[in-house]
Design a protein around this motif. Structure first.
Motif, PDB file in Angstrom:
ATOM      1  N   MET A  77       0.921  -1.030  -0.026  1.00 21.14           N
ATOM      2  CA  MET A  77       0.029  -0.078  -0.109  1.00 21.14           C
ATOM      3  C   MET A  77       0.970   1.295   0.050  1.00 21.14           C
ATOM      4  O   MET A  77       1.749   1.319   0.960  1.00 21.14           O
ATOM      5  CB  MET A  77      -0.950  -0.066   1.137  1.00 21.14           C
ATOM      6  CG  MET A  77      -1.681   1.165   1.365  1.00 21.14           C
ATOM      7  SD  MET A  77      -2.932   1.144   2.943  1.00 21.14           S
ATOM      8  CE  MET A  77      -4.300  -0.073   1.963  1.00 21.14           C
ATOM      9  N   HIS A 126      -7.137   2.141   7.176  1.00 22.33           N
ATOM     10  CA  HIS A 126      -6.070   1.500   6.190  1.00 22.33           C
ATOM     11  C   HIS A 126      -5.647   0.041   6.441  1.00 22.33           C
ATOM     12  O   HIS A 126      -5.475  -0.550   5.445  1.00 22.33           O
ATOM     13  CB  HIS A 126      -4.732   2.477   5.839  1.00 22.33           C
ATOM     14  CG  HIS A 126      -3.656   2.369   7.012  1.00 22.33           C
ATOM     15  ND1 HIS A 126      -3.366   3.001   8.048  1.00 22.33           N
ATOM     16  CD2 HIS A 126      -2.455   1.365   6.766  1.00 22.33           C
ATOM     17  CE1 HIS A 126      -2.611   2.526   8.794  1.00 22.33           C
ATOM     18  NE2 HIS A 126      -1.871   1.725   7.962  1.00 22.33           N
ATOM     19  N   ALA A 130      -6.429  -3.049   3.542  1.00 24.79           N
ATOM     20  CA  ALA A 130      -5.343  -3.640   3.466  1.00 24.79           C
ATOM     21  C   ALA A 130      -5.627  -5.277   3.869  1.00 24.79           C
ATOM     22  O   ALA A 130      -5.289  -6.243   2.848  1.00 24.79           O
ATOM     23  CB  ALA A 130      -3.934  -3.466   4.085  1.00 24.79           C
TER      24      ALA A 130
END
Length: 146
Positions: A77, A126, A130
Motif C-alpha cells: 500500500m 488503512h 489492506a
C-alpha cells in the motif's frame, strides 16, 4: 548543488491467521491511532530486507519466532498520511513457533484473535482495507490520496 532525494517511510504488517481469526493489537501510548486495532507491525529500521523486518517485529511484539521462508508478501500500500508518505508491506505468516503474547504492554493494551470475516469497527481504516485487499487478491492499493 545536488537536489535532496525524496524520502518516504516504510513499514511491515503481519497477518497471523488461525482458524478463521486474525491476530490484532490495540494501540496505546504511541501517539498514532491509539485505542484502535492494528496488526503486529513496525517500521523498517533500515539496512534490513522486508521479510527480515517482519521476522524482527514478530519476535519484538508477539514473542513468536518466524522464519523468512514462512512469510508471503500479500499486499503493498502506498499511503499518504499526516506523517508523510508510506510504503506498507503486508505479509501473511504461514507458520510460527510459540504462542503469540503481548510483549509490549506499554504500546499495546490488548492482543486478541478476531473473526477474519468481521473485523471490529475500530480497526485502523488503512489496515482494514489492506486486510480486505489481501483476502480478495488485490496486491497493490493507494490510500489517502483523495
Amino acid at each position: 548543488m545536488s537536489k535532496k532525494w525524496f524520502a518516504l517511510h516504510s513499514a511491515v504488517y503481519l497477518l497471523f491467521i488461525q482458524d478463521g481469526r486474525l491476530l490484532m493489537l490495540r494501540r496505546t501510548n504511541t501517539g498514532y491511532e491509539d485505542g484502535k486495532l492494528s496488526l503486529v507491525a513496525g517500521k523498517l529500521d533500515g539496512k534490513e530486507e522486508v521479510k527480515q523486518a517482519a521476522v524482527r517485529e514478530a519476535l519484538e511484539e508477539a514473542g513468536v519466532t518466524v522464519r523468512a521462508d514462512q512469510l508471503d508478501v500479500v499486499g503493498v500500500m502506498h499511503r499518504n498520511s499526516d506523517s508523510g508518505e508510506w510504503i506498507d508491506f503486508f505479509l501473511r505468516v504461514k507458520a510460527w513457533d510459540g504462542e503469540p503474547a503481548n510483549m509490549e504492554p506499554d504500546k499495546c493494551s490488548e492482543m486478541a484473535w478476531f473473526p477474519l470475516d468481521d473485523l471490529p469497527e475500530d480497526t485502523i481504516p488503512h489496515v482494514r482495507e489492506a486486510v480486505e485487499n489481501a483476502l480478495n487478491g488485490t496486491f497493490y492499493a493507494g490510500y489517502g490520496w483523495e
